[in-house]
Enzyme design. Structure first.
Site, PDB file in Angstrom:
ATOM      1  N   GLU A 373       0.830  -1.216   0.000  1.00 28.09           N
ATOM      2  CA  GLU A 373       0.000   0.000   0.000  1.00 28.09           C
ATOM      3  C   GLU A 373       0.863   1.265   0.000  1.00 28.09           C
ATOM      4  OE1 GLU A 373      -3.343   0.157   0.020  1.00 28.09           O
ATOM      5  OE2 GLU A 373      -4.032  -1.781   0.750  1.00 28.09           O
ATOM      6  N   GLY A 374       2.042   1.172  -0.588  1.00 23.89           N
ATOM      7  CA  GLY A 374       2.995   2.288  -0.609  1.00 23.89           C
ATOM      8  C   GLY A 374       4.008   2.080   0.506  1.00 23.89           C
TER       9      GLY A 374
HETATM   10  P1  TGC Z   1       0.653  11.310  -9.523  1.00 25.28           P
HETATM   11  O1  TGC Z   1       0.924  12.151 -10.726  1.00 25.28           O
HETATM   12  O2  TGC Z   1       1.058  11.800  -8.191  1.00 25.28           O
HETATM   13  O3  TGC Z   1      -0.906  10.969  -9.460  1.00 25.28           O
HETATM   14  C1  TGC Z   1      -1.624  10.527 -10.577  1.00 25.28           C
HETATM   15  C2  TGC Z   1      -3.077  10.939 -10.406  1.00 25.28           C
HETATM   16  O4  TGC Z   1      -3.620  10.316  -9.239  1.00 25.28           O
HETATM   17  C3  TGC Z   1      -4.047  11.317  -8.282  1.00 25.28           C
HETATM   18  N1  TGC Z   1      -3.703  10.784  -6.938  1.00 25.28           N
HETATM   19  C4  TGC Z   1      -4.604  10.266  -6.107  1.00 25.28           C
HETATM   20  N2  TGC Z   1      -5.926  10.165  -6.199  1.00 25.28           N
HETATM   21  C5  TGC Z   1      -6.576   9.587  -5.158  1.00 25.28           C
HETATM   22  N3  TGC Z   1      -5.950   9.108  -4.072  1.00 25.28           N
HETATM   23  C6  TGC Z   1      -4.609   9.183  -3.967  1.00 25.28           C
HETATM   24  N4  TGC Z   1      -3.989   8.663  -2.893  1.00 25.28           N
HETATM   25  C7  TGC Z   1      -3.871   9.798  -5.006  1.00 25.28           C
HETATM   26  N5  TGC Z   1      -2.556  10.035  -5.223  1.00 25.28           N
HETATM   27  C8  TGC Z   1      -2.473  10.659  -6.405  1.00 25.28           C
HETATM   28  C9  TGC Z   1      -3.276  12.553  -8.643  1.00 25.28           C
HETATM   29  O5  TGC Z   1      -3.957  13.709  -8.210  1.00 25.28           O
HETATM   30  C10 TGC Z   1      -3.248  12.449 -10.167  1.00 25.28           C
HETATM   31  O6  TGC Z   1      -4.541  12.792 -10.643  1.00 25.28           O
HETATM   32  P2  TGC Z   1      -4.731  13.491 -12.070  1.00 25.28           P
HETATM   33  O7  TGC Z   1      -6.189  13.784 -12.152  1.00 25.28           O
HETATM   34  O8  TGC Z   1      -3.858  14.701 -12.052  1.00 25.28           O
HETATM   35  O9  TGC Z   1      -4.289  12.497 -13.100  1.00 25.28           O
HETATM   36  O10 TGC Z   1       1.273   9.868  -9.841  1.00 25.28           O
HETATM   37  P3  TGC Z   1       2.777   9.359  -9.851  1.00 25.28           P
HETATM   38  O11 TGC Z   1       2.926   8.481 -11.054  1.00 25.28           O
HETATM   39  O12 TGC Z   1       3.726  10.527  -9.723  1.00 25.28           O
HETATM   40  O13 TGC Z   1       2.877   8.420  -8.563  1.00 25.28           O
HETATM   41  C11 TGC Z   1       2.789   8.939  -7.330  1.00 25.28           C
HETATM   42  C12 TGC Z   1       2.959   7.869  -6.201  1.00 25.28           C
HETATM   43  C13 TGC Z   1       4.378   7.383  -6.126  1.00 25.28           C
HETATM   44  C14 TGC Z   1       2.592   8.587  -4.931  1.00 25.28           C
HETATM   45  C15 TGC Z   1       1.994   6.715  -6.375  1.00 25.28           C
HETATM   46  O14 TGC Z   1       2.058   6.133  -7.576  1.00 25.28           O
HETATM   47  C16 TGC Z   1       2.058   5.694  -5.240  1.00 25.28           C
HETATM   48  O15 TGC Z   1       1.285   5.852  -4.301  1.00 25.28           O
HETATM   49  N6  TGC Z   1       2.909   4.612  -5.298  1.00 25.28           N
HETATM   50  C17 TGC Z   1       2.822   3.528  -4.338  1.00 25.28           C
HETATM   51  C18 TGC Z   1       2.150   2.362  -5.013  1.00 25.28           C
HETATM   52  C19 TGC Z   1       1.281   1.592  -4.077  1.00 25.28           C
HETATM   53  O16 TGC Z   1       0.876   2.047  -3.020  1.00 25.28           O
HETATM   54  N7  TGC Z   1       0.940   0.370  -4.473  1.00 25.28           N
HETATM   55  C20 TGC Z   1       0.045  -0.413  -3.693  1.00 25.28           C
HETATM   56  C21 TGC Z   1      -0.438  -1.618  -4.459  1.00 25.28           C
HETATM   57  S1  TGC Z   1      -1.878  -2.381  -3.771  1.00 25.28           S
HETATM   58  C22 TGC Z   1      -1.368  -3.074  -2.349  1.00 25.28           C
HETATM   59  O17 TGC Z   1      -0.278  -2.974  -1.909  1.00 25.28           O
HETATM   60  C23 TGC Z   1      -2.407  -3.831  -1.651  1.00 25.28           C
HETATM   61  S2  TGC Z   1      -1.887  -4.662  -0.236  1.00 25.28           S
HETATM   62  C24 TGC Z   1      -3.402  -4.971   0.369  1.00 25.28           C
HETATM   63  C25 TGC Z   1      -3.447  -5.806   1.577  1.00 25.28           C
HETATM   64  O18 TGC Z   1      -3.090  -6.992   1.526  1.00 25.28           O
HETATM   65  O19 TGC Z   1      -3.967  -5.282   2.622  1.00 25.28           O
HETATM   66  P1  FAD Z   2       9.968  -1.218  -5.250  1.00 16.51           P
HETATM   67  O1  FAD Z   2       8.996  -0.243  -5.801  1.00 16.51           O
HETATM   68  O2  FAD Z   2      10.913  -1.882  -6.183  1.00 16.51           O
HETATM   69  O3  FAD Z   2      10.799  -0.497  -4.095  1.00 16.51           O
HETATM   70  C1  FAD Z   2      12.015  -1.037  -3.575  1.00 16.51           C
HETATM   71  C2  FAD Z   2      12.626   0.028  -2.647  1.00 16.51           C
HETATM   72  O4  FAD Z   2      12.914   1.210  -3.411  1.00 16.51           O
HETATM   73  C3  FAD Z   2      11.660   0.458  -1.536  1.00 16.51           C
HETATM   74  O5  FAD Z   2      12.394   0.670  -0.354  1.00 16.51           O
HETATM   75  C4  FAD Z   2      11.113   1.780  -2.031  1.00 16.51           C
HETATM   76  O6  FAD Z   2      10.706   2.639  -0.972  1.00 16.51           O
HETATM   77  C5  FAD Z   2      12.322   2.337  -2.794  1.00 16.51           C
HETATM   78  N1  FAD Z   2      11.904   3.311  -3.801  1.00 16.51           N
HETATM   79  C6  FAD Z   2      11.171   3.104  -4.928  1.00 16.51           C
HETATM   80  N2  FAD Z   2      10.985   4.256  -5.583  1.00 16.51           N
HETATM   81  C7  FAD Z   2      11.611   5.223  -4.867  1.00 16.51           C
HETATM   82  C8  FAD Z   2      11.768   6.625  -5.018  1.00 16.51           C
HETATM   83  N3  FAD Z   2      11.210   7.307  -6.036  1.00 16.51           N
HETATM   84  N4  FAD Z   2      12.503   7.293  -4.104  1.00 16.51           N
HETATM   85  C9  FAD Z   2      13.048   6.640  -3.035  1.00 16.51           C
HETATM   86  N5  FAD Z   2      12.925   5.311  -2.824  1.00 16.51           N
HETATM   87  C10 FAD Z   2      12.217   4.623  -3.739  1.00 16.51           C
HETATM   88  N6  FAD Z   2       0.062  -5.070  -4.715  1.00 16.51           N
HETATM   89  C11 FAD Z   2      -1.166  -5.092  -5.324  1.00 16.51           C
HETATM   90  O7  FAD Z   2      -1.349  -4.478  -6.378  1.00 16.51           O
HETATM   91  N7  FAD Z   2      -2.197  -5.797  -4.783  1.00 16.51           N
HETATM   92  C12 FAD Z   2      -2.072  -6.512  -3.635  1.00 16.51           C
HETATM   93  O8  FAD Z   2      -3.044  -7.120  -3.165  1.00 16.51           O
HETATM   94  C13 FAD Z   2      -0.792  -6.532  -2.992  1.00 16.51           C
HETATM   95  N8  FAD Z   2      -0.591  -7.312  -1.880  1.00 16.51           N
HETATM   96  C14 FAD Z   2       0.677  -7.457  -1.390  1.00 16.51           C
HETATM   97  C15 FAD Z   2       0.934  -8.430  -0.411  1.00 16.51           C
HETATM   98  C16 FAD Z   2       2.229  -8.646   0.042  1.00 16.51           C
HETATM   99  C17 FAD Z   2       2.509  -9.726   1.024  1.00 16.51           C
HETATM  100  C18 FAD Z   2       3.290  -7.831  -0.455  1.00 16.51           C
HETATM  101  C19 FAD Z   2       4.698  -8.020   0.049  1.00 16.51           C
HETATM  102  C20 FAD Z   2       3.039  -6.877  -1.414  1.00 16.51           C
HETATM  103  C21 FAD Z   2       1.751  -6.689  -1.913  1.00 16.51           C
HETATM  104  N9  FAD Z   2       1.491  -5.801  -2.971  1.00 16.51           N
HETATM  105  C22 FAD Z   2       0.262  -5.783  -3.572  1.00 16.51           C
HETATM  106  C23 FAD Z   2       2.596  -5.074  -3.595  1.00 16.51           C
HETATM  107  C24 FAD Z   2       3.072  -3.868  -2.819  1.00 16.51           C
HETATM  108  O9  FAD Z   2       2.160  -2.801  -2.898  1.00 16.51           O
HETATM  109  C25 FAD Z   2       4.459  -3.488  -3.346  1.00 16.51           C
HETATM  110  O10 FAD Z   2       5.352  -4.483  -2.871  1.00 16.51           O
HETATM  111  C26 FAD Z   2       4.898  -2.108  -2.929  1.00 16.51           C
HETATM  112  O11 FAD Z   2       4.083  -1.114  -3.507  1.00 16.51           O
HETATM  113  C27 FAD Z   2       6.370  -1.841  -3.274  1.00 16.51           C
HETATM  114  O12 FAD Z   2       6.664  -2.230  -4.573  1.00 16.51           O
HETATM  115  P2  FAD Z   2       7.944  -3.185  -4.865  1.00 16.51           P
HETATM  116  O13 FAD Z   2       7.856  -4.348  -3.947  1.00 16.51           O
HETATM  117  O14 FAD Z   2       7.990  -3.428  -6.316  1.00 16.51           O
HETATM  118  O15 FAD Z   2       9.193  -2.333  -4.390  1.00 16.51           O
END
Ligand code: TGC
Ligand code: FAD
Length: 395
Positions: A373-374
């Protein structure tokens, strides 16, 4: 002063309960009781075997853990955001993996279908997801695109009344069990779109990922799409772009900010209990100043996290919680919980590394919670961006 039993049952140093309404307390206590009865007795075994207790999907539905703040008509609980928060707190007191089962189902699958789906999609999927008859998963992360989901390569090509989907998702919670996957992919113009992919569609598979030392009671898999023909009616019509998946993440990260408090409380509770029972040098280890420092700092950090979560909840109830505020709370509270797990492990001495106590399980789980989740650092950069107006993600 509270008697000994009160000390173990309550971590409410600032009477935060007084900030909660009757419905919040009822929901919290019901889930706490369920966790004690249905999760605590089995979780160490499931975790040790790295097996997901799939029978709990139905029970989680029965206690209203899926989409507590979504409308009842669409399979949710019709409660507010604070009720959702305290439910997540109690689930994670049991195990982060159990909270994950609920976070994904409610916030990452039901929520996007509710918010961005057609009425036909809502009616088809949401009641079944809310009842635990369908299990859902959320596919955003890819093998080469984690923190930077905007770089995804999974894509769709228009082909008459279907889209042809190709690509792969990685680290997907609940994937091996999922009947329904909300998948984010780029269209031919490069815009990110959401699709509902169903188990059994030809070319779609969800192999399990093995070898995790964290979140062992939650199943995680890949999603592989090889020329999957997804009917056009499965496209989420009402969103385009990265803000689609990111707004689902806001909902789930909010729940994690509360959930982590539960894991921290369980570690603190165990450490406090142990410190009063365990004797060294002829006295309880809780009588040593160094142990008290650990315990005092733990309850201070838990209290700060509770207040942060509660305030965020009041903002969320008014629709005013910003993504940056949610990031700060997710980052702070998860880190707080992980630090508390580490300190609690020390208080338990050698016993702290065993499965007699929940500490190592929470600690290992929280390593994932810190990353998914980030990541911890990504949320720091979101805060940095918010306060300076300068984006440091790309160097
Ligand atoms: P950026 O240009 O900042 O944003 C793109 C568009 O999105 C809007 N936005 C949001 N909208 C709603 N909620 C938010 N939290 C938002 N953050 C940004 C933003 O306003 C923009 O809108 P628009 O209309 O201008 O297009 O995008 P970026 O490419 O620079 O990326 C920014 C960054 C790094 C913050 C973002 O991509 C990020 O949060 N990365 C982390 C990825 C992440 O959290 N992955 C999670 C995968 S799912 C998961 O882990 C599930 S685990 C679940 C479990 O088991 O409990
Ligand atoms: P990377 O993005 O490769 O990051 C590696 C390291 O580099 C991290 O320390 C990070 O902070 C750092 N880094 C990356 N970019 C930058 C930057 N710009 N500046 C400084 N540091 C940086 N995803 C889903 O979509 N759905 C799910 O249901 C889901 N469930 C998950 C369950 C588990 C058990 C796990 C482990 C992960 C899950 N995820 C899911 C994925 C999860 O959201 C990602 O692992 C997470 O977002 C980080 O991505 P990554 O592992 O590719 O690490």
């Amino acid at each position: 002063m509270a008697n000994k039993e009160d000390r173990f049952q309550s971590h409410d140093h600032y009477n935060v309960d007084a900030l909660l309404e009757q419905d919040h307390l009822l929901a919290r206590d019901a889930v706490r009781t369920w966790v004690k009865q249905s999760v605590s007795p089995i979780i160490e075994d499931y975790s040790e075997r790295a097996e997901c207790p799939v029978h709990l999907f139905k029970e989680l539905a029965e206690i209203g853990a899926f989409g507590p703040s979504l409308p009842i008509k669409y399979g949710g609980g019709g409660m507010d955001e604070i009720a959702y928060g305290v439910i997540m707190q109690e689930l994670e007191r049991g195990d982060s993996g159990i909270r994950s089962m609920a976070s994904v189902q409610g916030s990452l699958v039901m929520y996007p279908i509710y918010r961005f789906g057609s009425e036909e999609q809502r009616i088809k999927y949401l009641p079944k997801l809310g009842a635990g008859e369908f299990v859902g998963c959320f596919g955003l992360t890819e093998p080469d695109h984690g923190s930077d989901p905007g770089g995804m390569t999974t894509h769709i090509v228009d082909d008459g009344d279907v889209y042809i989907l190709n690509g792969a998702k990685m680290w997907i919670t609940n994937a091996p069990q999922a009947d329904v996957a909300v998948v984010w992919a780029k269209d031919q113009e490069g815009a990110i779109r959401g699709l509902i992919v169903e188990k059994g569609m030809s070319g779609f598979s969800a192999p399990e990922i093995h070898g995790k030392w964290s979140l062992r009671a939650s199943s995680t898999g890949e999603l592989v799409f090889e020329d999957v023909r997804v009917p056009k009616k499965n496209l989420l019509p009402d969103v385009k772009g990265l803000k689609g998946p990111l707004s689902c993440l806001s909902k789930a990260r909010y729940g994690i900010a509360w959930g982590a408090i539960g894991a921290a409380m369980d570690c603190y509770d165990s450490a406090l209990r142990y410190s009063l029972e365990r004797q060294q040098f002829g006295r309880p280890i809780g009588g040593f100043q160094l142990t008290q420092k650990k315990l005092a700092e733990m309850i201070t950090e838990i209290t700060k996290a509770q207040l942060l979560a509660w305030r965020l909840g009041t903002l969320a109830n008014k629709g005013e919680a910003t993504p940056a505020q949610i990031s700060m709370a997710k980052r702070n509270n998860v880190h707080m919980a992980l630090e508390i797990a580490r300190e609690a492990r020390q208080i338990h001495g050698g016993m702290g590394i065993t499965n007699e106590y929940p500490i190592m399980r929470h600690m290992m789980n929280l390593e994932t919670v810190l990353t998914y989740e980030g990541t911890h650092d990504i949320h720091l950069l979101i805060t940095g961006h918010n306060v300076t107006g300068l984006d440091a993600f790309r160097g």
